[in-house]
Design a protein around this motif. Structure first.
Motif, PDB file in Angstrom:
ATOM      1  N   GLU A  21      -0.832   4.189   7.532  1.00 34.66           N
ATOM      2  CA  GLU A  21       0.119   5.282   7.745  1.00 34.66           C
ATOM      3  C   GLU A  21       1.280   4.896   8.660  1.00 34.66           C
TER       4      GLU A  21
ATOM      5  N   HIS B 139       0.829  -1.218   0.000  1.00 35.44           N
ATOM      6  CA  HIS B 139       0.000   0.000   0.000  1.00 35.44           C
ATOM      7  C   HIS B 139       0.857   1.259   0.000  1.00 35.44           C
TER       8      HIS B 139
ATOM      9  N   ASN C  35       0.192   5.072   1.029  1.00 32.13           N
ATOM     10  CA  ASN C  35      -0.410   6.059   0.145  1.00 32.13           C
ATOM     11  C   ASN C  35      -1.837   6.363   0.615  1.00 32.13           C
ATOM     12  N   PRO C  36      -2.100   7.585   1.055  1.00 35.89           N
ATOM     13  CA  PRO C  36      -3.434   7.910   1.606  1.00 35.89           C
ATOM     14  C   PRO C  36      -4.551   7.829   0.580  1.00 35.89           C
ATOM     15  N   GLU C  37      -4.212   7.864  -0.713  1.00 35.33           N
ATOM     16  CA  GLU C  37      -5.253   7.803  -1.736  1.00 35.33           C
ATOM     17  C   GLU C  37      -6.021   6.484  -1.716  1.00 35.33           C
ATOM     18  N   PHE C  38      -5.380   5.433  -1.154  1.00 30.77           N
ATOM     19  CA  PHE C  38      -6.043   4.126  -1.111  1.00 30.77           C
ATOM     20  C   PHE C  38      -6.925   3.960   0.126  1.00 30.77           C
ATOM     21  N   ASN C  39      -6.825   4.899   1.055  1.00 27.83           N
ATOM     22  CA  ASN C  39      -7.735   4.961   2.214  1.00 27.83           C
ATOM     23  C   ASN C  39      -7.777   3.636   2.992  1.00 27.83           C
TER      24      ASN C  39
END
Length: 370
Positions: free
Chosen positions: A32, A20, A23-27
């Motif tokens: 994090e 992942h 990457n915050p775009e994948f929520n």
């Protein structure tokens, strides 16, 4: 800097696992702080840095010779403990109410099992405490046994204080909070395993193996390396690091204990608040009423309360220091509503489930315990 603090300051771009990539775009919740064993963040299987510091804090808290942080739940600790004290084909004494991980460990190790019968509550159909005289009798009749395994506290909060001249493994999965402030003492055994996530503020799957006899440390570590994942979650380990901060705040646990004692002042007409050695376990019995445990659980769910366990005629409600006064107030209101006007009926005590055929066990008189 503590593990959870370091994880909050990640700066390097992750050309490493997991996929992942934070990457915050994948929520993806928790991503994090989800990393692998990168430089500066230690290794659970060879802890020398920030993870070793967490284990040292656990060791100080539980007053053990060595504490291992676990991320595969108490299950992995049970497996490793049984393998550490027993060789292939040995005889072992286990309490009949042990968790399935104990049975799985015995199966994998090809052990000869002798059952230890705890006291039995014939009203609510559950096992309670293990008596020392029963342990002594089995040890006398099975002098070749290599270990004893018991569950303490039980799901319903009953505690067994026993001793044995051979290794004593205690499944204290439900007792990580014991020893804190006003709560009963933490169990005494050769190896004691507790699920941090069950009764303390930590994420699911986090646990601790506390070793009190140093001679088992190396073997326990060897089998943890075999049974536990080689990709331990830093999200889980971060929660253990934070949990260590929380258990050092005695005031929090004093306030929690007061909420529990205040709750136990409730008076019911028909429902019955069962006794528990561990006050944190709330066991509400519907015995001798027209309501079943399932029926009570349905009423609680209509009041947006989810119980931990539902039995034929009781429910178990688990609490922790994270419970709020609002939560206790909501539970009180729902239980009093369920109790109001509840009809009673007489029910004779029932017999405990039969012993499986071929199992070697010493018979004792039926328990008269309520």
């Amino acid at each position: 800097m503590k593990l959870h603090e370091k994880l909050e300051k990640l700066e390097r771009y992750p050309f490493h696992m997991p996929g992942h990539k934070r990457n915050p775009e994948f929520n993806i919740t928790g991503s994090e702080i989800d990393i692998t064993e990168i430089d500066g963040f230690d290794n659970l299987h060879n802890a020398k840095g920030v993870i070793a510091e967490v284990e040292e804090r656990l060791k100080r808290h539980y007053k053990s010779k060595k504490s291992f942080m676990l991320v595969n739940g108490s299950t992995v600790g049970i497996l490793a403990a049984v393998f550490a004290v027993c060789n292939e084909g040995d005889k072992i004494i286990i309490a009949r109410n042990c968790h399935k991980s104990v049975y799985n460990a015995c199966l994998l190790r090809h052990l000869k099992v002798v059952y230890l019968e705890p006291e039995f509550d014939s009203v609510n159909m559950c096992y309670t405490s293990v008596m020392q005289d029963r342990v002594d009798s089995l040890l006398l009749n099975h002098a070749d046994a290599k270990a004893v395994v018991i569950t303490s506290p039980t799901y319903e909060g009953r505690i067994s204080n026993i001793e044995a001249d051979i290794p004593l493994i205690i499944d204290a999965a439900h007792g990580a909070h014991l020893g804190l402030d006003c709560f009963p003492a933490y169990p005494k055994g050769s190896i004691v395993i507790s699920s941090l996530h069950k009764t303390l503020p930590a994420l699911t799957q986090t646990a601790v193996m506390n070793i009190y006899c140093e001679e088992y440390t190396a073997k326990a570590k060897r089998y943890l390396d075999i049974f536990e994942t080689s990709s331990p979650s830093y999200v889980l380990m971060s929660s253990v690091s934070k949990c260590c901060d929380i258990i050092e705040n005695a005031e929090l646990f004093r306030d929690y204990y007061k909420r529990l004692t205040d709750f136990r002042q409730i008076e019911f007409s028909s429902l019955h608040l069962k006794y528990s050695d561990d006050i944190s376990k709330i066991v509400i019995s519907t015995q001798n009423t027209v309501m079943s445990g399932k029926g009570l659980a349905e009423i609680l769910r209509k009041n947006l309360i989810e119980p931990e366990m539902v039995s034929e005629n009781y429910v178990v409600l688990m609490t922790s220091v994270a419970d709020t006064q609002e939560g206790f107030d909501r539970l009180t209101k729902a239980l009093l509503e369920a109790d109001e006007g509840l009809m009673q009926k007489d029910e004779p005590p029932r017999r405990k489930p039969p012993i499986p055929k071929g199992v070697q066990v010493i018979e004792y008189p039926e328990s008269t315990q309520e």
